[in-house]
Design an enzyme around this catalytic site. Structure first.
Site, PDB file in Angstrom:
ATOM      1  N   ALA A  66      -0.759   7.045 -14.370  1.00  0.00           N
ATOM      2  CA  ALA A  66       0.167   7.196 -13.241  1.00  0.00           C
ATOM      3  C   ALA A  66       1.527   7.572 -13.813  1.00  0.00           C
ATOM      4  O   ALA A  66       1.807   7.322 -14.988  1.00  0.00           O
ATOM      5  CB  ALA A  66       0.256   5.895 -12.467  1.00  0.00           C
ATOM      6  N   GLY A 111      -4.346   5.420 -14.877  1.00  0.00           N
ATOM      7  CA  GLY A 111      -4.936   6.104 -13.719  1.00  0.00           C
ATOM      8  C   GLY A 111      -5.877   7.231 -14.109  1.00  0.00           C
ATOM      9  O   GLY A 111      -6.771   7.592 -13.339  1.00  0.00           O
ATOM     10  N   GLU A 114      -9.069   5.587 -14.807  1.00  0.00           N
ATOM     11  CA  GLU A 114      -9.578   5.118 -13.503  1.00  0.00           C
ATOM     12  C   GLU A 114     -10.174   6.278 -12.697  1.00  0.00           C
ATOM     13  O   GLU A 114     -11.201   6.124 -12.037  1.00  0.00           O
ATOM     14  CB  GLU A 114      -8.455   4.418 -12.731  1.00  0.00           C
ATOM     15  CG  GLU A 114      -8.074   3.084 -13.361  1.00  0.00           C
ATOM     16  CD  GLU A 114      -6.830   2.463 -12.777  1.00  0.00           C
ATOM     17  OE1 GLU A 114      -5.773   3.134 -12.760  1.00  0.00           O
ATOM     18  OE2 GLU A 114      -6.886   1.302 -12.330  1.00  0.00           O
ATOM     19  N   GLU A 134      -1.741  -0.450 -18.900  1.00  0.00           N
ATOM     20  CA  GLU A 134      -0.793  -0.957 -17.885  1.00  0.00           C
ATOM     21  C   GLU A 134      -0.097  -2.248 -18.322  1.00  0.00           C
ATOM     22  O   GLU A 134       1.101  -2.422 -18.098  1.00  0.00           O
ATOM     23  CB  GLU A 134      -1.514  -1.201 -16.545  1.00  0.00           C
ATOM     24  CG  GLU A 134      -1.872   0.068 -15.787  1.00  0.00           C
ATOM     25  CD  GLU A 134      -3.229   0.653 -16.158  1.00  0.00           C
ATOM     26  OE1 GLU A 134      -3.760   0.287 -17.226  1.00  0.00           O
ATOM     27  OE2 GLU A 134      -3.744   1.478 -15.378  1.00  0.00           O
TER      28      GLU A 134
HETATM   29  N1  COA Z   1       4.037   9.228 -16.828  1.00  0.00           N
HETATM   30  C1  COA Z   1       5.095  10.051 -16.894  1.00  0.00           C
HETATM   31  N2  COA Z   1       5.322  10.867 -17.929  1.00  0.00           N
HETATM   32  C2  COA Z   1       4.435  10.851 -18.935  1.00  0.00           C
HETATM   33  C3  COA Z   1       3.310  10.007 -18.937  1.00  0.00           C
HETATM   34  C4  COA Z   1       3.127   9.176 -17.809  1.00  0.00           C
HETATM   35  N3  COA Z   1       2.083   8.366 -17.710  1.00  0.00           N
HETATM   36  N4  COA Z   1       2.616  10.207 -20.080  1.00  0.00           N
HETATM   37  C5  COA Z   1       3.287  11.149 -20.768  1.00  0.00           C
HETATM   38  N5  COA Z   1       4.375  11.535 -20.070  1.00  0.00           N
HETATM   39  C6  COA Z   1       5.388  12.544 -20.462  1.00  0.00           C
HETATM   40  C7  COA Z   1       6.299  12.040 -21.561  1.00  0.00           C
HETATM   41  O1  COA Z   1       7.339  11.249 -21.012  1.00  0.00           O
HETATM   42  C8  COA Z   1       6.781  13.350 -22.136  1.00  0.00           C
HETATM   43  O2  COA Z   1       7.760  13.886 -21.271  1.00  0.00           O
HETATM   44  P1  COA Z   1       9.144  14.497 -21.864  1.00  0.00           P
HETATM   45  O3  COA Z   1       8.706  15.650 -22.734  1.00  0.00           O
HETATM   46  O4  COA Z   1       9.925  14.920 -20.662  1.00  0.00           O
HETATM   47  O5  COA Z   1       9.779  13.405 -22.663  1.00  0.00           O
HETATM   48  C9  COA Z   1       5.567  14.240 -22.046  1.00  0.00           C
HETATM   49  O6  COA Z   1       4.737  13.656 -21.041  1.00  0.00           O
HETATM   50  C10 COA Z   1       4.774  14.315 -23.333  1.00  0.00           C
HETATM   51  O7  COA Z   1       4.427  13.007 -23.717  1.00  0.00           O
HETATM   52  P2  COA Z   1       4.808  12.387 -25.166  1.00  0.00           P
HETATM   53  O8  COA Z   1       4.913  10.908 -25.031  1.00  0.00           O
HETATM   54  O9  COA Z   1       5.991  13.098 -25.757  1.00  0.00           O
HETATM   55  O10 COA Z   1       3.498  12.793 -26.008  1.00  0.00           O
HETATM   56  P3  COA Z   1       2.903  12.040 -27.288  1.00  0.00           P
HETATM   57  O11 COA Z   1       1.854  12.927 -27.835  1.00  0.00           O
HETATM   58  O12 COA Z   1       4.000  11.613 -28.195  1.00  0.00           O
HETATM   59  O13 COA Z   1       2.212  10.698 -26.719  1.00  0.00           O
HETATM   60  C11 COA Z   1       0.858   9.421 -25.182  1.00  0.00           C
HETATM   61  C12 COA Z   1       1.111  10.787 -25.872  1.00  0.00           C
HETATM   62  C13 COA Z   1      -0.227   9.627 -24.145  1.00  0.00           C
HETATM   63  C14 COA Z   1       0.418   8.391 -26.241  1.00  0.00           C
HETATM   64  C15 COA Z   1       2.171   8.948 -24.508  1.00  0.00           C
HETATM   65  O14 COA Z   1       2.692  10.005 -23.719  1.00  0.00           O
HETATM   66  C16 COA Z   1       2.005   7.748 -23.630  1.00  0.00           C
HETATM   67  O15 COA Z   1       1.868   6.636 -24.129  1.00  0.00           O
HETATM   68  N6  COA Z   1       2.013   7.948 -22.279  1.00  0.00           N
HETATM   69  C17 COA Z   1       1.941   6.882 -21.323  1.00  0.00           C
HETATM   70  C18 COA Z   1       0.535   6.355 -21.198  1.00  0.00           C
HETATM   71  C19 COA Z   1       0.469   5.191 -20.219  1.00  0.00           C
HETATM   72  O16 COA Z   1       1.008   4.134 -20.436  1.00  0.00           O
HETATM   73  N7  COA Z   1      -0.222   5.433 -19.109  1.00  0.00           N
HETATM   74  C20 COA Z   1      -0.449   4.433 -18.102  1.00  0.00           C
HETATM   75  C21 COA Z   1       0.541   4.527 -17.017  1.00  0.00           C
HETATM   76  S1  COA Z   1       0.244   3.257 -15.798  1.00  0.00           S
END
Ligand code: COA
Length: 260
Positions: A66, A111, A114, A134
């Protein structure tokens, strides 16, 4: 149909839904969720669509969860509504009576995992990473993980994944039964299409009723589940597909099902 955050095409009866927000790793914001709801409603009622494949845009992510920016702002009453609406959208997919496959081409987190679990089957690329992070954000999963994950992988492993928030790789997801197959990324969509085509070559009513019998049985227990199965079996025996399927076997030819 016009969508802002997904791409949708139909080829040989297979609807391909690509979640398209690659700059945010296809995170599910309100606009993506609205598009998903619309496409699931459309696919459910469109006889041209026999099955669905869901995947993410780009090579890095299926869906990274999400949208955390939206979650950071949300107030509690709105959060409950967001969860209920998201659950209803994923339920549309799950109860569409058409098989669906998640082609997991990278991160499937929160999500995203999910959404994959609401599909009939999951096929992951070797670089896929899955998890329910989460709790690391101080929240509970809201789009079905606490219910679907234990049903898929068993209670012990599910609780571990849910409260650790840790990611697992594709091999581990396959080992615990979270995904059905793992294939090279370059082969992912072709494999998903072939897999779905094999299912679609079977009697469509029989496939839909079988999925329904499995799902219903989990919710109502063994006795009622067996009753449902017997009724579904009786219903399937009244279809043209049953006549065609059994006759084709006896005449040593492939069956041609019409879904009637
Ligand atoms: N919601 C909003 N934005 C998200 C996102 C999410 N769930 N997951 C990634 N993004 C965005 C990042 O903020 C980043 O945006 P920016 O370039 O404007 O800063 C872009 O997507 C790229 O992600 P980034 O974190 O730079 O890539 P990465 O390869 O370093 O890491 C992940 C990848 C997936 C490990 C990391 O993005 C992450 O942990 N995301 C969240 C996962 C999460 O907790 N999901 C559950 C949500 S309830």
């Amino acid at each position: 149909m016009n969508f802002s955050h997904i791409q949708f095409s139909i080829d040989e009866g297979i609807g391909l839904v690509t979640i398209h927000r690659p700059e945010k790793l296809n995170a599910l914001n309100a606009a993506v969720m609205q598009d998903l709801r619309t496409v699931f409603e459309h696919a459910g009622s469109n006889s041209e669509v026999k099955g669905l494949i869901l995947t993410g845009s780009g090579e890095k992510a299926f869906v990274a969860g999400a949208d955390i920016r939206e979650l950071a702002e949300i107030d509690p009453p709105r959060a409950e509504i967001l969860s209920s609406q998201g659950q209803a959208t994923f339920r549309l997919l799950e109860t569409m009576r058409k098989p669906s496959v998640a082609a997991i081409n990278g991160f499937a987190l929160g999500g995203g995992m999910e959404l994959a679990m609401a599909c009939t089957a999951r096929i992951a690329s070797t670089n896929a990473k899955m998890g329910q992070p989460e709790v690391k954000l101080g929240i509970v999963p809201g789009y079905g993980a606490t219910q679907r994950l234990p049903r898929l992988v068993g209670r012990g492993k599910a609780i571990e994944l849910l409260i650790s928030g840790e990611m697992i790789d594709a091999a581990e997801a396959h080992r615990i039964g979270l995904v059905n197959h793992v294939v090279e990324g370059s082969n992912l969509l072709a494999f998903a299409k072939d897999w779905l085509k094999k299912v679609l070559a079977n009697g469509p009513l029989a496939v839909a009723l079988t999925i329904q019998a499995v799902e219903t049985g989990y919710d109502v227990g063994l006795e009622a589940g067996l009753r449902f199965e017997a009724m579904a079996f009786g219903f399937s025996a009244a279809t043209e597909d049953r006549r065609e399927g059994t006759r084709a076997f006896l005449e040593k030819r492939p069956a041609v099902f019409t879904g009637r």
